[in-house]
Design a protein around this motif. Structure first.
Motif, mmCIF file in Angstrom:
data_model
loop_
_atom_site.group_PDB
_atom_site.id
_atom_site.type_symbol
_atom_site.label_atom_id
_atom_site.label_comp_id
_atom_site.label_asym_id
_atom_site.label_seq_id
_atom_site.Cartn_x
_atom_site.Cartn_y
_atom_site.Cartn_z
ATOM 1 N N LEU A 224 26.669 39.441 93.524
ATOM 2 C CA LEU A 224 27.979 41.274 93.478
ATOM 3 C C LEU A 224 26.926 41.403 91.910
ATOM 4 O O LEU A 224 26.415 40.805 90.851
ATOM 5 N N GLN A 225 27.333 43.266 92.246
ATOM 6 C CA GLN A 225 26.432 44.114 91.081
ATOM 7 C C GLN A 225 27.793 44.232 90.440
ATOM 8 O O GLN A 225 28.387 45.070 90.622
ATOM 9 N N ILE A 226 27.880 43.335 88.942
ATOM 10 C CA ILE A 226 28.814 43.896 88.337
ATOM 11 C C ILE A 226 28.609 43.829 86.615
ATOM 12 O O ILE A 226 27.488 43.136 86.111
ATOM 13 N N MET B 29 37.670 42.656 88.380
ATOM 14 C CA MET B 29 36.216 43.733 89.385
ATOM 15 C C MET B 29 35.466 42.402 90.531
ATOM 16 O O MET B 29 35.156 43.061 91.887
ATOM 17 N N VAL B 30 35.076 41.259 89.676
ATOM 18 C CA VAL B 30 35.443 39.935 91.242
ATOM 19 C C VAL B 30 36.311 40.575 92.148
ATOM 20 O O VAL B 30 35.210 40.309 93.744
ATOM 21 N N GLY B 31 37.244 39.756 91.910
ATOM 22 C CA GLY B 31 38.022 39.797 93.768
ATOM 23 C C GLY B 31 37.774 41.627 94.186
ATOM 24 O O GLY B 31 37.863 41.560 95.638
ATOM 25 N N SER B 32 37.693 42.699 92.893
ATOM 26 C CA SER B 32 37.670 44.112 93.893
ATOM 27 C C SER B 32 36.288 44.417 94.816
ATOM 28 O O SER B 32 36.547 45.137 95.677
ATOM 29 N N GLN B 33 35.435 43.743 94.430
ATOM 30 C CA GLN B 33 34.112 43.813 95.090
ATOM 31 C C GLN B 33 33.943 42.016 95.935
ATOM 32 O O GLN B 33 33.091 42.042 96.623
ATOM 33 N N ARG C 211 18.349 34.006 91.568
ATOM 34 C CA ARG C 211 19.059 33.593 90.222
ATOM 35 C C ARG C 211 20.577 33.566 90.223
ATOM 36 O O ARG C 211 20.999 32.885 89.427
ATOM 37 N N SER C 212 20.596 33.489 91.845
ATOM 38 C CA SER C 212 22.000 32.857 91.744
ATOM 39 C C SER C 212 21.773 30.737 91.314
ATOM 40 O O SER C 212 22.787 30.077 91.722
ATOM 41 N N VAL C 213 20.521 30.712 91.875
ATOM 42 C CA VAL C 213 20.104 29.161 92.167
ATOM 43 C C VAL C 213 21.002 28.895 90.585
ATOM 44 O O VAL C 213 21.141 27.836 89.778
ATOM 45 N N LEU C 214 19.891 29.410 89.565
ATOM 46 C CA LEU C 214 20.006 28.945 88.018
ATOM 47 C C LEU C 214 21.850 28.969 87.787
ATOM 48 O O LEU C 214 22.159 28.533 86.767
ATOM 49 N N GLY C 215 22.273 30.749 87.978
ATOM 50 C CA GLY C 215 23.839 30.381 88.232
ATOM 51 C C GLY C 215 24.462 28.989 88.531
ATOM 52 O O GLY C 215 24.971 28.618 88.006
ATOM 53 N N ALA C 216 24.093 28.907 88.787
ATOM 54 C CA ALA C 216 24.854 27.244 90.050
ATOM 55 C C ALA C 216 24.414 26.431 89.414
ATOM 56 O O ALA C 216 25.404 25.146 88.586
ATOM 57 N N LEU C 217 22.922 26.169 88.728
ATOM 58 C CA LEU C 217 22.440 25.165 87.875
ATOM 59 C C LEU C 217 23.279 25.483 86.290
ATOM 60 O O LEU C 217 23.817 23.956 85.859
ATOM 61 N N VAL C 218 23.245 26.343 86.007
ATOM 62 C CA VAL C 218 23.937 26.479 84.872
ATOM 63 C C VAL C 218 25.549 25.584 85.179
ATOM 64 O O VAL C 218 25.765 25.123 84.304
ATOM 65 N N ILE C 219 26.061 26.121 85.854
ATOM 66 C CA ILE C 219 27.773 26.292 86.343
ATOM 67 C C ILE C 219 27.946 24.251 86.195
ATOM 68 O O ILE C 219 28.069 23.987 85.731
ATOM 69 N N VAL D 243 32.894 32.508 84.625
ATOM 70 C CA VAL D 243 33.214 33.407 85.181
ATOM 71 C C VAL D 243 31.995 34.735 85.175
ATOM 72 O O VAL D 243 31.656 35.371 85.938
ATOM 73 N N SER D 244 30.918 34.236 83.864
ATOM 74 C CA SER D 244 30.441 35.004 84.060
ATOM 75 C C SER D 244 28.808 35.202 84.915
ATOM 76 O O SER D 244 27.961 35.954 85.089
ATOM 77 N N GLN D 245 29.020 34.099 85.457
ATOM 78 C CA GLN D 245 28.170 33.524 86.615
ATOM 79 C C GLN D 245 28.459 33.482 88.088
ATOM 80 O O GLN D 245 27.847 33.585 88.580
ATOM 81 N N LEU D 246 30.000 34.033 87.592
ATOM 82 C CA LEU D 246 30.464 34.429 89.457
ATOM 83 C C LEU D 246 29.354 35.857 89.754
ATOM 84 O O LEU D 246 29.100 35.676 91.720
ATOM 85 N N LYS D 247 29.080 36.193 89.703
ATOM 86 C CA LYS D 247 28.250 37.761 90.438
ATOM 87 C C LYS D 247 27.146 37.185 90.141
ATOM 88 O O LYS D 247 26.819 37.760 91.623
#
Length: 727
Positions: A224-226, A241-245, A429-437, A215-219
């Motif tokens: 998104l700017q969360i 907040m993710v759903g609203s944006q 940073r999205s690449v790092l988030g993907a690697l984390v997941i 969930v923390s990596q969804l932004k």
């Protein structure tokens, strides 16, 4: 076949023993046990041998370096160190996002703690560095004290610093305190504390942490700017907040993330399936990172597509800093679970590989090593370090033999930091988030354990579910506390309400089992064998008493009171001449008068005393019909055997309750025997004045079969056909 059958038989001919007769025939060695003062003196006694042992204990490198085989191991350690270093660099960058820190500080965590662990750690295979669960827990403290939106906490030392610098101070300070806790527990020899974290609890906790991390990596995945949110229900607020944006999703970030995750998952599956054929696993994370960096730099993703990239990475190591005292005060509650979780995860992984490669690890020294590593690392701005199973698996599977592989991986992190770190600055940073997941797959798949636990062990399943759900909803720190509470309640419940049983003899053997479980059993008439399957203490003595009364079918205290009331009435009638002795027993001669039913307090005390036949010419047979319509509850057993084989200790409260219960049975003419009592429990009974004129040492027998033979010899004719069937 006959020879095999004979070999599987055994015959023992020995006397029938009680504990008293066994002690008479077999002399014990009287050992002098050390007092507490003796242990203290031994602990502080110093000599050359103890100094050498202490040095080897604090610095295990001295021991394993003596046996290091350069020709056989060095090349393997170098290859393993390079491979692990590449993974450690990427995970350091990725997990720093979980800690709400600039990515470059993850490289510090891949370097400084490893150096100390190299000298002080006892595991030769774990890869020290960032761990996603710890990073997320540190991030919760960081975002609480230095939120994304709004002013930071009122802390001296924050003046004039940027938000990132303030967050680095918070992360390093909480890591420093975490290290202090670990070092202190290690010096106090508290490595055993990890035993209180069961595999079930750790599984539920890490699964919840994995969900929190996703969930923390969804932004980052969605671009998104969360703001970072911490505290109870933070996951709900974040998802809201993710759903609203969601309509503001950055498509290039999302597409890159999906492609990265799909490719990495496929190649990891190939690595697992063909690991016996591959000399080293395909470093797919490194390959995809290089590709993503090149594509991002070539097409200016940050300028054209507004993709958030890593940005500036420090190209040097900064000067050491001291922890902020106010941050230490505000984060003390958070640092302790960090210390426990970090040690538990590292020790669990280290134990797996120590068993696989046949060497020992020391839990207390591991605490000291990780405590010193985190203190040293925090002084150079790194955040909480432990180990990661995926990174450790790389270090071991690529041929790592010792912590020299870990040292080389730290050198790789240093090279990236001071030399080629600028090449990673265009990395999205999205690449790092993907690697984390992607690296959370193993943790997320732990949810498949729930159906198995439900079928096999319901209390363990409850621990898993409660720990997981509470950690998701309340946060990892509170969730861990709730999980520990539920686990301790489960232990208390199991010990306080164990499964007691009535035993019977397996026909033709000297074995005794629960009578509900077997068909061919023998239960001698008038004997009850009651098994107590756990320690007896203040919390469960009443439970055992109720189960015992349920097993025998009567309450001895109630029977005793009824008998004493009847005896009082018989004595009164006899003194008036209303009773006379005949050949058929006691008979009523006078008229039956109504007795006053009121009983004084003193009379009630007398009713609880042993029956006294002194004023009657004969003893009353309570199993026959009594005159004057006197009715006394029937007692159908003459012997009660208590199996103490599983009773490891008794406390004072339980001892008092047990003594009174045994006396009540003895006072209603039920002989009580205790079998298989632990020697130390028996010693405690002697020291606590358990024995008196009613309860004697002769009721103790070393085995259940000895007690049964004694009872049958005392109450039955040995020529009886039924008895010969049993023996």
């Amino acid at each position: 076949m006959e020879k095999t059958a004979l070999r599987e038989r055994y015959m023992v001919i020995r006397p029938l023993y009680s504990e008293d007769s066994f002690t008479e025939h077999h002399e014990k060695i009287h050992r002098l046990r050390k007092s507490f003062g003796d242990h203290i003196r031994d602990y502080f006694t110093c000599n050359a041998q103890r100094a050498e042992n202490a040095a080897l204990s604090v610095l295990p490198i001295i021991q394993w370096m003596k046996m290091y085989r350069i020709k056989d191991w060095l090349l393997s350690d170098i290859v393993s160190g390079v491979s692990t270093g590449l993974v450690a660099v990427l995970q350091g960058l990725a997990f720093s996002l979980l800690a709400s820190l600039p990515p470059g500080y993850g490289l510090y965590t891949a370097f400084f703690p490893v150096i100390i662990y190299f000298f002080m750690g006892t595991s030769r295979h774990i890869s020290v560095g960032a761990f996603p669960v710890l990073s997320l827990m540190v991030g919760a403290v960081v975002t609480r004290l230095v939120p994304d939106d709004g002013p930071p906490a009122n802390i001296t030392g924050f003046e004039g610093l940027t938000r990132d610098e303030q967050r680095v101070i918070v992360a390093s300070s909480v890591t420093f305190l975490m290290g202090i806790f670990q070092l202190g527990m290690g010096l106090l020899q508290m490595g055993f504390i990890v035993m209180y974290l069961s595999d079930t609890l750790v599984s539920g906790f890490t699964t919840a942490a994995a969900i929190q991390i996703v969930v923390s990596q969804l932004k980052f995945i969605l671009g998104l700017q969360i703001p970072g949110i911490s505290g109870p229900l933070s996951i709900i607020y974040t998802l809201e907040m993710v759903g609203s944006q969601i309509t503001k999703t950055n498509v290039p970030d999302l597409v890159m993330s999906i492609v990265i995750m799909a490719v990495v998952l496929i190649v990891k599956e190939i690595n697992n399936r063909f690991k016996s054929r591959l000399p080293v696993p395909i470093p797919i994370e490194v390959i995809m990172t290089v590709i993503a960096c090149g594509v991002s730099y070539g097409f200016s993703f940050d300028d054209i597509y507004k993709v958030e990239v890593i940005g500036k990475i420090p190209n040097r190591y900064e000067t050491p800093i001291s922890p902020n005292i106010e941050v230490l005060q505000l984060s003390a509650v958070d640092a302790f679970p960090l210390a426990i979780v970090g040690f538990a995860v590292a020790f669990s992984v280290a134990k797996v590989y120590s068993v696989k490669h046949d060497y020992s690890i020391d839990g207390n020294q591991e605490l000291i090593a990780f405590g010193a590593s985190n203190i040293f690392g925090a002084s150079f701005r790194s955040f909480a370090a432990s180990t990661a199973l995926s990174r450790t698996a790389v270090q071991e599977s690529t041929g790592g033999k010792t912590q020299i592989a870990g040292l080389i991986s730290a050198v790789m992190a240093m090279i990236v930091t001071v030399g080629i770190g600028f090449l990673l600055e265009p990395l999205p940073r999205s690449v790092l988030g993907a690697l984390v997941i992607v690296n959370l797959k193993g943790m997320l798949m732990q949810v498949t354990e729930v159906p198995y636990l439900w079928r096999r062990d319901r209390p363990d399943c409850v621990i898993w579910v409660v720990t997981c759900v509470s950690s998701i909803l309340l946060g990892l720190d509170l969730g861990l506390a709730v999980g520990l509470g539920i686990e301790l309640l489960a232990v208390v419940f199991r010990v306080q309400f164990p499964r007691c049983s009535v035993l019977a003899n397996i026909t033709g053997t000297d074995l005794y089992r629960d009578r509900k479980d077997y068909v061919h059993i023998y239960e001698p008439e008038g004997i009850k064998i009651f098994r107590i399957p756990s320690p007896i203490f203040f919390a469960n003595i009443e439970f055992f008493r109720s189960k015992l009364l349920e097993a025998v079918g009567f309450d001895p205290l109630r029977v005793l009171r009824k008998r004493n009331k009847a005896l009082r009435k018989l004595k009164k009638m006899y003194s008036k001449g209303d009773l006379q002795m005949t050949s058929r027993g006691i008979e009523l001669t006078g008229s039956l008068q109504r007795e006053d039913s009121e009983v004084s307090e003193n009379s009630m005390e007398e009713l609880d005393r042993p029956t006294d036949f002194s004023d009657l010419p004969v003893q009353v047979n309570w199993r026959t019909e009594l005159p004057a319509n006197i009715v006394v509850p029937r007692v159908d057993i003459h012997s009660l055997v208590l199996d103490f084989a599983a009773v490891s200790f008794l406390d004072i409260s339980a001892l008092k309750g047990l003594k009174m219960t045994l006396k009540n049975f003895l006072r209603v003419d039920v002989e009580v025997y205790i079998v298989s009592c632990d020697a130390y429990v028996l010693e405690k009974l002697h020291s606590c004045m358990f024995f008196d004129d009613e309860i004697k040492t002769s009721i103790f027998f070393p085995t259940l079969h000895d007690a049964m033979l004694h009872i049958l010899e005392k109450h039955y004719n040995q020529s009886n056909e039924n008895n010969s069937m049993m023996w």
